[in-house]
Scaffold this motif. Structure first.
Motif, mmCIF file in Angstrom:
data_model
loop_
_atom_site.group_PDB
_atom_site.id
_atom_site.type_symbol
_atom_site.label_atom_id
_atom_site.label_comp_id
_atom_site.label_asym_id
_atom_site.label_seq_id
_atom_site.Cartn_x
_atom_site.Cartn_y
_atom_site.Cartn_z
ATOM 1 N N LEU A 394 0.820 -1.287 0.055
ATOM 2 C CA LEU A 394 -0.003 -0.029 0.081
ATOM 3 C C LEU A 394 0.703 1.342 -0.181
ATOM 4 N N GLY A 395 1.772 1.326 0.785
ATOM 5 C CA GLY A 395 2.792 2.411 0.743
ATOM 6 C C GLY A 395 3.325 2.881 -0.578
ATOM 7 N N ALA A 396 4.111 1.935 -1.306
ATOM 8 C CA ALA A 396 4.542 2.113 -2.407
ATOM 9 C C ALA A 396 3.493 2.587 -3.506
ATOM 10 N N SER A 397 2.253 2.111 -3.383
ATOM 11 C CA SER A 397 1.289 2.387 -4.021
ATOM 12 C C SER A 397 0.735 3.806 -4.156
ATOM 13 N N ILE A 398 0.814 4.175 -2.822
ATOM 14 C CA ILE A 398 0.217 5.562 -2.552
ATOM 15 C C ILE A 398 1.031 6.646 -2.969
ATOM 16 N N ARG A 399 2.618 6.319 -2.677
ATOM 17 C CA ARG A 399 3.682 7.114 -3.105
ATOM 18 C C ARG A 399 3.812 7.346 -4.546
ATOM 19 N N THR A 400 3.448 6.217 -5.256
ATOM 20 C CA THR A 400 3.539 6.423 -6.835
ATOM 21 C C THR A 400 2.342 7.315 -7.221
ATOM 22 N N ALA A 401 1.016 7.156 -6.749
ATOM 23 C CA ALA A 401 -0.179 7.918 -7.077
ATOM 24 C C ALA A 401 0.080 9.374 -6.757
ATOM 25 N N VAL A 402 0.811 9.568 -5.633
ATOM 26 C CA VAL A 402 1.147 10.768 -5.281
ATOM 27 C C VAL A 402 2.182 11.639 -6.212
ATOM 28 N N PHE A 403 3.297 10.858 -6.341
ATOM 29 C CA PHE A 403 4.335 11.516 -7.393
ATOM 30 C C PHE A 403 3.732 11.831 -8.572
ATOM 31 N N VAL A 404 2.718 10.594 -8.979
ATOM 32 C CA VAL A 404 2.168 10.980 -10.650
ATOM 33 C C VAL A 404 1.343 12.251 -10.448
ATOM 34 N N LEU A 405 0.755 12.611 -9.592
ATOM 35 C CA LEU A 405 -0.488 13.677 -9.358
ATOM 36 C C LEU A 405 0.537 15.000 -9.378
ATOM 37 N N VAL A 406 1.667 14.986 -8.442
ATOM 38 C CA VAL A 406 2.440 16.030 -8.458
ATOM 39 C C VAL A 406 3.082 16.529 -9.783
ATOM 40 N N ALA A 407 3.630 15.391 -10.347
ATOM 41 C CA ALA A 407 4.096 15.670 -11.557
ATOM 42 C C ALA A 407 3.070 16.212 -12.783
ATOM 43 N N MET A 408 1.891 15.633 -12.582
ATOM 44 C CA MET A 408 0.868 16.112 -13.480
ATOM 45 C C MET A 408 0.567 17.600 -13.392
ATOM 46 N N VAL A 409 0.483 18.139 -12.076
ATOM 47 C CA VAL A 409 0.032 19.290 -11.831
ATOM 48 C C VAL A 409 1.237 20.308 -12.260
ATOM 49 N N PHE A 410 2.388 19.926 -12.039
ATOM 50 C CA PHE A 410 3.414 20.799 -12.562
ATOM 51 C C PHE A 410 3.750 20.856 -13.805
ATOM 52 N N VAL A 411 3.441 19.791 -14.519
ATOM 53 C CA VAL A 411 3.457 19.773 -15.831
ATOM 54 C C VAL A 411 2.162 20.659 -16.571
ATOM 55 N N ILE A 412 1.261 20.780 -16.094
ATOM 56 C CA ILE A 412 0.057 21.593 -16.573
ATOM 57 C C ILE A 412 0.242 22.903 -16.195
ATOM 58 N N VAL A 413 0.862 23.262 -14.914
ATOM 59 C CA VAL A 413 0.996 24.563 -14.760
ATOM 60 C C VAL A 413 2.347 25.029 -15.578
ATOM 61 N N CYS A 414 3.263 24.438 -15.853
ATOM 62 C CA CYS A 414 4.475 24.952 -16.651
ATOM 63 C C CYS A 414 3.924 25.094 -17.927
ATOM 64 N N GLY A 415 2.918 24.203 -18.696
ATOM 65 C CA GLY A 415 2.458 24.297 -19.873
ATOM 66 C C GLY A 415 1.666 25.543 -20.134
#
Length: 483
Positions: A394-415
């Motif tokens: 569970l811990g690794a899965s949650i971290r993966t989803a959180v990091f993907v979310l952060v990457a997605m938000v930063f990519v959208i803001v940068c774009g």
């Protein structure tokens, strides 16, 4: 003579089989009245005790005259399952055992996986493919490209102009990331392969009950991570259509990298099959099958999500400018932004461009962190399926989803900030539109993987509770029978 249960050859007159631990006379001892009864008896024919309430180890250990010998023989199958049978035998004479053969095959497969990781890490890289008016030009860059030549190539580009500091930083940033990823991957793979070899040798010599399988799988995971991280860093596709000419540039894994990943996956699958075969009938219990299916489903969704992270994150369309389907990663976006500053219009937007620069770096870091967390999840899931470990997913899965979310938000803001800057300096048409389908899809898949992992956690906890209750009931029944 031969044991009537496992068929192995044992010494004449032996009371217990030294391979399966069962009595050779077809009897077992009642733990209550100490009298011998048929081995398949559910109740004692002398005192009526419920023999099903007692484990095989308790039944054999209850015989006082052969207690120590019985415990030793009962422990032998368990030790074989754990891998200790590599040390079985005296004076070089080792009896044939299917469990032993499967364990040796599993260790051999893991050693090959480690070997492939060690060999192909030196060839890990990508190839760039450029298509101009029907002509295709291909060039390949391996992991050592980032230890010198990449900086020279960037320096040659900068010499052709008088760039701003921002453009210099954006130009050399991929080289720095590539060097760090390459160096860390090389060191990690070599260290893990050495550890795997040392543990496997000690295991084969009977000096250790722990093999180096986990280190071998981890070495292969680092090799895959290195390949994915480098591809995520450089992957960008730009396609321009203008009159009779069109240009397309894109990146993909090199042939050697693909070969290493395929070979490693094949032998990892064989290793996993060997570990499952060692577990035997226990693996095919309903609870284990359900947990394995959930772990496998979570692994599949995580692999697809990580694969999406290696693709260009942004798609730009501008029909008025004659640009169709321009795709780029966040680092390439920063480099393009540096071109605006180079044209002499970046001073008015310096603060905004440097903000985009910082957000782009954080987006790339989040992407790498998501790939690492996803790899951690995959390794733990494989170990859970193979029976090598029962660590929580569970811990690794949650971290993966959180990091993907952060990457997605930063990519959208940068774009969006990039598009605003381009409009302000008049370098983009008003109809330009940015699409973020890739990071959004990666986030959705990571959330699905997390949901499956939560279901895996809930089912595992309930299964553990049922098992504990059953064991407590058996123990209580045994106590009542003795009373």
């Amino acid at each position: 003579m031969n044991c009537q249960y496992c068929g192995k050859e044992i010494a004449d007159g032996a009371v217990f089989c030294k391979y399966c631990g069962k009595r050779t006379d077809g009897l077992k001892t009642c733990p209550v009245c100490k009298k011998d009864v048929d081995f398949d008896s559910m109740f004692c024919s002398f005192c009526g005790a419920n023999l099903a309430s007692f484990s095989a180890v308790s039944e054999v250990a209850a015989s006082a005259d052969v207690k120590e010998s019985a415990v030793h023989n009962q422990a032998a199958p368990a030790a074989a399952t754990a891998g200790a049978t590599a040390a079985a035998g005296v004076g070089g004479k080792t009896a044939f055992s299917l469990t032993r053969v499967l364990n040796i095959a599993a260790v051999a497969c893991s050693a090959l996986v480690a070997l492939f990781a060690l060999i192909f890490i030196f060839f890990a890289g990508y190839k760039s493919i450029a298509e101009l008016s029907g002509q295709k030009v291909t060039s390949t860059s391996d992991i050592f490209y980032f230890f010198g030549k990449a900086y020279k190539d960037r320096a040659e580009i900068i010499k052709l102009s008088q760039p701003s500091n921002y453009y210099k930083a954006a130009t050399f940033l991929p080289c720095i990331f590539g060097t760090v990823i390459s160096a860390a991957s090389l060191i990690s793979v070599c260290a893990l392969v050495v550890l795997s070899t040392v543990y496997n040798v000690r295991y084969a010599m009977g000096k250790s009950k722990k093999s180096g399988e986990a280190f071998a799988i981890a070495a292969f995971a680092v090799f895959v991570f290195c390949s994915a991280a480098l591809l995520a860093m450089v992957n960008s596709t730009a396609e321009y259509s203008s009159g009779y000419q069109s240009q397309t540039i894109y990146y993909e894994l090199s042939s050697a990298t693909v070969a290493g990943i395929v070979l490693g996956c094949v032998f990892t699958f064989i290793w996993l099959c060997c570990k499952i075969a060692v577990c035997g009938k226990q693996f095919f219990q309903t609870a284990n099958i359900v947990k394995c299916c959930l772990a496998l489903a979570g692994t599949v969704f995580t692999v697809v999500a990580i694969s999406l992270l290696t693709l260009p994150a942004i798609t730009i369309d501008s029909s008025e400018a004659g640009i169709t389907d321009v795709k780029c990663g966040v680092l390439q976006l920063l480099n393009s932004l540096g071109l605006f500053s180079f044209k002499g219009v970046g001073n008015e937007l310096a603060a905004k461009t440097w903000i985009v620069f910082g957000l782009g770096i954080f987006a790339f870091f989040a992407t790498i962190a998501a790939i690492i967390s996803g790899g951690e999840f995959i390794i733990k899931a494989i170990n859970n399926i193979s029976g090598n470990g029962k660590k929580s997913l569970l811990g690794a899965s949650i971290r993966t989803a959180v990091f993907v979310l952060v990457a997605m938000v930063f990519v959208i803001v940068c774009g969006e900030m990039f598009l605003d800057i381009a409009w302000e300096i008049g370098d983009s048409q008003n109809d330009s539109v940015l699409y973020y389908g890739v990071p959004i899809a990666a986030f959705v898949l990571s959330v699905v993987a997390m949901a499956i992992t939560i279901a895996f956690k809930i089912y595992s906890d309930k299964s553990a509770v049922r098992t504990a209750a059953a064991e407590a009931s058996i123990a209580e029944g045994a106590e009542n029978t003795q009373l």
